[in-house]
Write a protein that holds these residues in place. Structure first.
Motif, PDB file in Angstrom:
ATOM      1  N   SER A   1      29.587  43.394  41.584  1.00  8.21           N
ATOM      2  CA  SER A   1      30.282  43.157  42.861  1.00  8.21           C
ATOM      3  C   SER A   1      29.962  41.784  43.418  1.00  8.21           C
ATOM      4  CB  SER A   1      29.906  44.234  43.870  1.00  8.21           C
ATOM      5  OG  SER A   1      28.497  44.265  44.075  1.00  8.21           O
ATOM      6  N   LEU A   2      28.703  41.331  43.281  1.00  5.81           N
ATOM      7  CA  LEU A   2      28.311  40.005  43.761  1.00  5.81           C
ATOM      8  C   LEU A   2      28.905  38.921  42.873  1.00  5.81           C
ATOM      9  CD1 LEU A   2      26.777  38.073  45.571  1.00  5.81           C
ATOM     10  CD2 LEU A   2      24.709  38.547  44.225  1.00  5.81           C
ATOM     11  N   PHE A   3      28.867  39.136  41.556  1.00  7.67           N
ATOM     12  CA  PHE A   3      29.478  38.170  40.636  1.00  7.67           C
ATOM     13  C   PHE A   3      30.960  37.986  40.976  1.00  7.67           C
ATOM     14  CE2 PHE A   3      31.739  36.932  36.842  1.00  7.67           C
ATOM     15  CZ  PHE A   3      30.942  35.943  36.282  1.00  7.67           C
ATOM     16  N   ALA A   4      31.670  39.095  41.219  1.00  7.47           N
ATOM     17  CA  ALA A   4      33.093  39.019  41.545  1.00  7.47           C
ATOM     18  C   ALA A   4      33.313  38.259  42.846  1.00  7.47           C
ATOM     19  CB  ALA A   4      33.685  40.427  41.648  1.00  7.47           C
ATOM     20  N   LYS A   5      32.457  38.491  43.819  1.00  2.87           N
ATOM     21  CA  LYS A   5      32.606  37.799  45.100  1.00  2.87           C
ATOM     22  C   LYS A   5      32.407  36.293  44.930  1.00  2.87           C
ATOM     23  CE  LYS A   5      31.471  40.012  48.721  1.00  2.87           C
ATOM     24  NZ  LYS A   5      30.765  40.713  49.831  1.00  2.87           N
ATOM     25  N   ILE A   6      31.407  35.904  44.149  1.00  2.00           N
ATOM     26  CA  ILE A   6      31.160  34.481  43.903  1.00  2.00           C
ATOM     27  C   ILE A   6      32.399  33.831  43.290  1.00  2.00           C
ATOM     28  CG2 ILE A   6      29.845  32.868  42.462  1.00  2.00           C
ATOM     29  CD1 ILE A   6      27.427  34.727  42.842  1.00  2.00           C
ATOM     30  N   VAL A   7      32.987  34.498  42.298  1.00  5.34           N
ATOM     31  CA  VAL A   7      34.165  33.949  41.624  1.00  5.34           C
ATOM     32  C   VAL A   7      35.358  33.901  42.574  1.00  5.34           C
ATOM     33  CG1 VAL A   7      35.797  34.284  39.732  1.00  5.34           C
ATOM     34  CG2 VAL A   7      33.343  34.684  39.356  1.00  5.34           C
TER      35      VAL A   7
ATOM     36  N   LYS B   1      38.475  29.065  34.918  1.00  6.71           N
ATOM     37  CA  LYS B   1      39.360  30.093  34.363  1.00  6.71           C
ATOM     38  C   LYS B   1      38.577  31.123  33.543  1.00  6.71           C
ATOM     39  CE  LYS B   1      40.726  27.350  30.312  1.00  6.71           C
ATOM     40  NZ  LYS B   1      41.877  26.733  29.603  1.00  6.71           N
ATOM     41  N   ILE B   2      37.444  30.699  32.950  1.00  2.00           N
ATOM     42  CA  ILE B   2      36.625  31.640  32.187  1.00  2.00           C
ATOM     43  C   ILE B   2      35.920  32.597  33.136  1.00  2.00           C
ATOM     44  CG2 ILE B   2      34.797  31.900  30.491  1.00  2.00           C
ATOM     45  CD1 ILE B   2      37.366  30.480  29.514  1.00  2.00           C
ATOM     46  N   LEU B   3      35.416  32.086  34.244  1.00  2.00           N
ATOM     47  CA  LEU B   3      34.774  32.947  35.227  1.00  2.00           C
ATOM     48  C   LEU B   3      35.750  33.981  35.773  1.00  2.00           C
ATOM     49  CD1 LEU B   3      32.593  30.361  37.189  1.00  2.00           C
ATOM     50  CD2 LEU B   3      31.810  32.093  35.548  1.00  2.00           C
ATOM     51  N   VAL B   4      37.004  33.578  35.970  1.00  2.00           N
ATOM     52  CA  VAL B   4      38.023  34.527  36.441  1.00  2.00           C
ATOM     53  C   VAL B   4      38.263  35.607  35.388  1.00  2.00           C
ATOM     54  CG1 VAL B   4      40.450  34.765  37.089  1.00  2.00           C
ATOM     55  CG2 VAL B   4      39.121  32.837  37.952  1.00  2.00           C
ATOM     56  N   GLU B   5      38.307  35.207  34.099  1.00  2.00           N
ATOM     57  CA  GLU B   5      38.459  36.179  33.021  1.00  2.00           C
ATOM     58  C   GLU B   5      37.310  37.182  33.028  1.00  2.00           C
ATOM     59  OE1 GLU B   5      40.777  36.847  31.011  1.00  2.00           O
ATOM     60  OE2 GLU B   5      41.831  35.095  30.272  1.00  2.00           O
ATOM     61  N   ILE B   6      36.084  36.671  33.172  1.00  2.00           N
ATOM     62  CA  ILE B   6      34.913  37.547  33.159  1.00  2.00           C
ATOM     63  C   ILE B   6      34.960  38.523  34.327  1.00  2.00           C
ATOM     64  CG2 ILE B   6      32.398  37.612  33.355  1.00  2.00           C
ATOM     65  CD1 ILE B   6      32.441  34.806  32.000  1.00  2.00           C
ATOM     66  N   GLU B   7      35.376  38.015  35.490  1.00  2.00           N
ATOM     67  CA  GLU B   7      35.487  38.900  36.661  1.00  2.00           C
ATOM     68  C   GLU B   7      36.403  40.081  36.358  1.00  2.00           C
ATOM     69  OE1 GLU B   7      37.614  39.143  40.975  1.00  2.00           O
ATOM     70  OE2 GLU B   7      37.664  37.256  39.868  1.00  2.00           O
ATOM     71  N   HIS B   8      37.546  39.828  35.716  1.00  2.00           N
ATOM     72  CA  HIS B   8      38.479  40.913  35.389  1.00  2.00           C
ATOM     73  C   HIS B   8      37.891  41.848  34.326  1.00  2.00           C
ATOM     74  CE1 HIS B   8      41.351  39.053  37.916  1.00  2.00           C
ATOM     75  NE2 HIS B   8      41.756  38.111  37.082  1.00  2.00           N
ATOM     76  N   LEU B   9      37.302  41.253  33.288  1.00  2.00           N
ATOM     77  CA  LEU B   9      36.796  42.065  32.185  1.00  2.00           C
ATOM     78  C   LEU B   9      35.605  42.922  32.603  1.00  2.00           C
ATOM     79  CD1 LEU B   9      36.940  39.420  29.306  1.00  2.00           C
ATOM     80  CD2 LEU B   9      38.369  41.461  29.514  1.00  2.00           C
ATOM     81  N   ALA B  10      34.791  42.413  33.527  1.00  2.00           N
ATOM     82  CA  ALA B  10      33.570  43.115  33.922  1.00  2.00           C
ATOM     83  C   ALA B  10      33.803  44.223  34.932  1.00  2.00           C
ATOM     84  CB  ALA B  10      32.551  42.120  34.487  1.00  2.00           C
TER      85      ALA B  10
ATOM     86  N   GLU C   1      28.206  47.735  35.855  1.00  2.00           N
ATOM     87  CA  GLU C   1      27.255  47.687  36.962  1.00  2.00           C
ATOM     88  C   GLU C   1      26.762  46.275  37.235  1.00  2.00           C
ATOM     89  OE1 GLU C   1      24.048  50.389  36.470  1.00  2.00           O
ATOM     90  OE2 GLU C   1      25.319  52.180  36.526  1.00  2.00           O
ATOM     91  N   SER C   2      26.563  45.492  36.169  1.00  2.00           N
ATOM     92  CA  SER C   2      25.989  44.163  36.354  1.00  2.00           C
ATOM     93  C   SER C   2      26.490  43.212  35.274  1.00  2.00           C
ATOM     94  CB  SER C   2      24.459  44.225  36.324  1.00  2.00           C
ATOM     95  OG  SER C   2      24.008  44.683  35.065  1.00  2.00           O
ATOM     96  N   VAL C   3      26.292  41.924  35.531  1.00  2.00           N
ATOM     97  CA  VAL C   3      26.625  40.873  34.579  1.00  2.00           C
ATOM     98  C   VAL C   3      25.348  40.081  34.320  1.00  2.00           C
ATOM     99  CG1 VAL C   3      27.988  38.791  34.132  1.00  2.00           C
ATOM    100  CG2 VAL C   3      28.999  40.696  35.419  1.00  2.00           C
ATOM    101  N   SER C   4      24.944  40.000  33.053  1.00  7.04           N
ATOM    102  CA  SER C   4      23.783  39.198  32.673  1.00  7.04           C
ATOM    103  C   SER C   4      24.267  37.821  32.239  1.00  7.04           C
ATOM    104  CB  SER C   4      23.007  39.873  31.539  1.00  7.04           C
ATOM    105  OG  SER C   4      22.479  41.114  31.967  1.00  7.04           O
TER     106      SER C   4
ATOM    107  N   ALA D   1      41.820  29.718  51.601  1.00 10.54           N
ATOM    108  CA  ALA D   1      40.506  29.571  52.240  1.00 10.54           C
ATOM    109  C   ALA D   1      40.238  30.726  53.198  1.00 10.54           C
ATOM    110  CB  ALA D   1      40.430  28.237  52.969  1.00 10.54           C
ATOM    111  N   ILE D   2      41.234  31.106  53.970  1.00  7.82           N
ATOM    112  CA  ILE D   2      41.079  32.223  54.906  1.00  7.82           C
ATOM    113  C   ILE D   2      40.769  33.515  54.149  1.00  7.82           C
ATOM    114  CG2 ILE D   2      42.263  33.663  56.600  1.00  7.82           C
ATOM    115  CD1 ILE D   2      43.907  31.177  57.373  1.00  7.82           C
ATOM    116  N   ASN D   3      41.515  33.757  53.078  1.00 14.02           N
ATOM    117  CA  ASN D   3      41.268  34.969  52.290  1.00 14.02           C
ATOM    118  C   ASN D   3      39.871  34.958  51.674  1.00 14.02           C
ATOM    119  OD1 ASN D   3      43.755  36.250  52.712  1.00 14.02           O
ATOM    120  ND2 ASN D   3      44.749  35.098  51.079  1.00 14.02           N
ATOM    121  N   ALA D   4      39.415  33.776  51.277  1.00 15.24           N
ATOM    122  CA  ALA D   4      38.119  33.676  50.614  1.00 15.24           C
ATOM    123  C   ALA D   4      36.960  34.007  51.547  1.00 15.24           C
ATOM    124  CB  ALA D   4      37.928  32.280  50.026  1.00 15.24           C
TER     125      ALA D   4
END
Length: 376
Positions: A142-148, A206-215, A219-222, A336-339
């Motif tokens: 959840s935190l990884f997704a928020k960062i992305v 774009k890779i971080l966005v891919e990881i967000e979707h795949l993960a 529970e966590s991302v290492s 920016a507002i959505n973020a």
């Protein structure tokens, strides 16, 4: 090599690994997926040469039911697009793969479909580093997704300056800072991390966005960072990517320390007003709008030489300062507002052509900066 696999489980694995395969790649080997069956399960690997996704399909599911049966170890390269289409469009519950020789693989389902495809020896596949080495840390998904979500959108999508297509991850003094900028705006997100960690890495947005979707669902991302690559593991999937070389722009002093105007408004109301103003420019979602602010009123206006003009009032609001006007890219401000992710959003302005801040007053870990535009 031979195996029979549950089609639904295979499709999940193919959908993940094939995301790394580029249809524009002229190297026939990189147009394939690598299937590798060993004592741990079926590994499916896709790559475009710069990044790779490998996922594992286990022999049994969480309930102990067979996912893979009737197997013989081996490996082979099969065209990604074709094998994905076959897996998605056949109707049987299982698919059987059998490599007849080093150049032909037979694929059949449990009903009536059968294919014989040309294949490539697995030894010809690119050597890709999937070792978990380097500086390591773990984040809740959840935190990884928020960062992305709160940063990656601000990275450039153009290749003229490759460094701007990255999100810079920097760890120092117990803080992990993610920064993205396309030179017209900046997004920054901070979170606490092990104070012993120190690194800086430019990871393709774009890779971080891919990881967000795949993960999603894990529970966590290492995360593992070294001087050349970043590697991410979650569930049965590994994503490895080359870092973008070069020095990331210095964004530490972009956020103004002193501002002269403050506007607080409801986030949804402001977005609604901006979207209402740009209906005159439906063909240009990034068209500029003007924001007029005074203690008495806040208005969003837009002009189109072909269609006319619009003016929408923003209510309720709280404004501090003298009468002030600023123009900006409508899409940049909406993103920016959505973020910032708050019901009410605060804007801090210095002057008409000075970068301004978009923030959530209850969360200092996220800050968005947008550069105004000129209108004539």
């Amino acid at each position: 090599m031979r195996f029979t696999v549950k089609r639904d489980e295979l499709v999940k694995g193919l959908n993940s690994a094939s995301r790394a395969v580029s249809s524009k790649n002229t190297n026939p080997v990189l147009a394939t997926l690598k299937f590798d069956l060993n004592e741990e399960g079926l590994f499916v690997l896709g790559s475009n040469g710069d990044y790779a996704i490998r996922t594992k399909i286990p022999y049994k599911d969480s309930d102990g039911n067979d996912v893979i049966r009737n197997y013989e170890f081996g490996s082979v390269l099969i065209n990604s697009k074709i094998v994905c289409e076959i897996a998605r469009k056949t109707t049987g519950e299982e698919l059987t793969f059998e490599v007849l020789d080093s150049t032909v693989v037979n694929i059949s389902d449990s009903k009536k479909a059968e294919y014989q495809l040309n294949c490539i020896r697995s030894e010809e596949y690119v050597d890709f580093d999937l070792e978990t080495e380097g500086t390591s840390f773990e984040l809740p998904t959840s935190l990884f997704a928020k960062i992305v979500e709160q940063t990656a959108f601000a990275a450039s999508t153009k290749d003229q300056r490759p460094i701007l297509t990255a999100v810079n991850l920097e760890a120092a003094d117990g803080t992990l800072t993610a920064t993205a900028t396309d030179s017209a705006r900046m997004a920054r997100k901070t979170t606490t991390i092990n104070p012993d960690l120190t690194f800086s890495a430019n990871i393709p947005a774009k890779i971080l966005v891919e990881i967000e979707h795949l993960a999603e669902g894990s529970e966590s991302v290492s995360c593992y960072i070294n001087s050349r690559r970043a590697l991410f593991t979650f569930g049965d999937t590994i994503v490895s990517t080359s870092l973008i070389s070069g020095e990331y722009p210095n964004t530490k002093n972009i956020v103004p320390k002193v501002t002269n105007y403050t506007l607080e408004v409801n986030a949804k109301d402001l977005i609604s007003s901006i979207e209402g103003a740009v209906v005159l420019n439906e063909d240009n979602k990034e068209s500029a709008v003007e924001l007029f602010m005074s203690p008495e009123a806040v208005d969003i206006t837009s002009r189109s030489q072909q269609q006319g003009s619009s003016k929408l009032k923003v209510e309720p609001f709280r404004f501090e300062g003298q009468n002030f006007r600023v123009a900006f890219n409508s899409q940049f401000v909406i993103q920016a507002i959505n973020a910032v992710g708050s019901e009410d959003v605060t804007f801090l302005f210095v002057g008409e052509m000075k970068p301004f801040v978009v923030k959530n007053n209850s969360d200092d870990s996220i800050v968005e900066v947008v550069t105004p535009v000129r209108t004539y």
